[in-house]
Design an enzyme around this catalytic site. Structure first.
Site, short mmCIF file in Angstrom:
data_model
loop_
_atom_site.label_atom_id
_atom_site.label_comp_id
_atom_site.label_asym_id
_atom_site.label_seq_id
_atom_site.Cartn_x
_atom_site.Cartn_y
_atom_site.Cartn_z
N ASN A 72 0.79 -1.22 0.00
CA ASN A 72 0.00 0.00 0.00
C ASN A 72 0.83 1.29 0.00
O ASN A 72 0.33 2.35 -0.35
CB ASN A 72 -0.91 -0.03 1.24
CG ASN A 72 -1.57 1.30 1.49
OD1 ASN A 72 -2.46 1.71 0.77
ND2 ASN A 72 -1.12 2.00 2.53
N TYR A 120 3.75 10.36 -10.91
CA TYR A 120 2.89 9.50 -10.08
C TYR A 120 2.04 8.61 -10.97
O TYR A 120 1.92 7.40 -10.74
CB TYR A 120 2.02 10.37 -9.18
CG TYR A 120 1.07 9.60 -8.30
CD1 TYR A 120 1.52 8.97 -7.15
CD2 TYR A 120 -0.29 9.53 -8.61
CE1 TYR A 120 0.64 8.27 -6.33
CE2 TYR A 120 -1.17 8.83 -7.80
CZ TYR A 120 -0.71 8.22 -6.66
OH TYR A 120 -1.58 7.52 -5.86
#
Length: 242
Positions: free
Chosen positions: A87, A153
């Site tokens: 995560n 990103y």
């Protein structure tokens, strides 16, 4: 109490010291799983682990040794590993590549790509030893769209989507499920100084994301990319045939 599919399982959650990871760790514990909370912020990992009666591991997952340490610790303490939620993530915080700081670029790719690759590599033999299990990766809606507010990103999240899709058929034959959640903006401290990237509109709660993550870990479909939008139901993403 009614038994859940997660009762008695051992789960490892990266980026588990805050935000989505912390929420997932708490839900896993409430469902009866033993939780190993991994974060590069040792104090945050210890705090969440104390809340859930779990094990804290401080590790830099962008480094192979950090990942190996975290997974070895999970098996040493609990004797097995059944579930892995990769995560941890990081924004670059800039839409303009000409202004991108190289050190920040290396840090973002290290956390968002390297840590996932090293994490999956470490998870596979551990899950094989347990007789099978599941790997869940936190990608992003930016891994499925042209997210011009943070191209680096977006690149990293596209990369992990590709990794999940490529690995799913082979791992399924070994009794290992791998899938990804792809949330839209989430109301966590993750954005931090980059909150200006959010241009308005509703955002997801960490609890909504954690609920979807738990469903995937408990019995999701291998190779699935689950899109999470505020106010909507989790929806599998379907690519057009190449």
């Amino acid at each position: 109490m009614t038994a859940t599919p997660l009762a008695g399982r051992v789960a490892l959650v990266t980026g588990g010291g805050n935000g989505i990871g912390a929420a997932v760790a708490r839900r896993l514990s409430a469902a009866g799983a033993a939780v190993v909370v991994v974060d590069r912020d040792g104090a945050a990992a210890r705090s969440v682990a104390a809340d859930v009666g779990g094990t804290a591991v401080r590790a830099d997952l962008a480094a192979p040794d950090g990942t190996r340490t975290a997974f070895a610790r999970a098996e040493a303490v609990h004797g097995r590993l059944d579930l892995v939620h990769l995560n941890a993530g990081m924004l670059s915080g800039t839409p303009d590549l000409t202004e991108l700081d190289e050190a920040r670029y290396r840090a973002v790719t290290g956390v968002n790509i390297d840590a996932v690759v090293f994490g999956v590599r470490a998870a596979i033999p551990a899950l094989r030893r347990a007789g099978g299990g599941a790997v869940l990766v936190t990608s992003s809606i930016a891994g499925l769209t042209g997210f011009d507010l943070d191209p680096v990103y977006a690149m990293t999240k596209h990369a992990v989507v590709g990794l999940v899709r490529a690995l799913a058929p082979t791992l399924a034959g070994q009794g290992i499920r791998i899938s990804a959640i792809c949330p839209d903006f989430v109301d966590t401290g993750f954005l931090g100084p980059h909150r200006h990237l959010v241009t308005g509109g509703p955002v997801l709660t960490v609890d909504a994301v954690a609920e979807a993550a738990l469903g995937e870990l408990a019995g999701g479909e291998s190779g699935r990319l689950l899109v999470l939008r505020a106010g909507g139901e989790p929806t599998p993403y379907v690519f057009a045939p190449a």
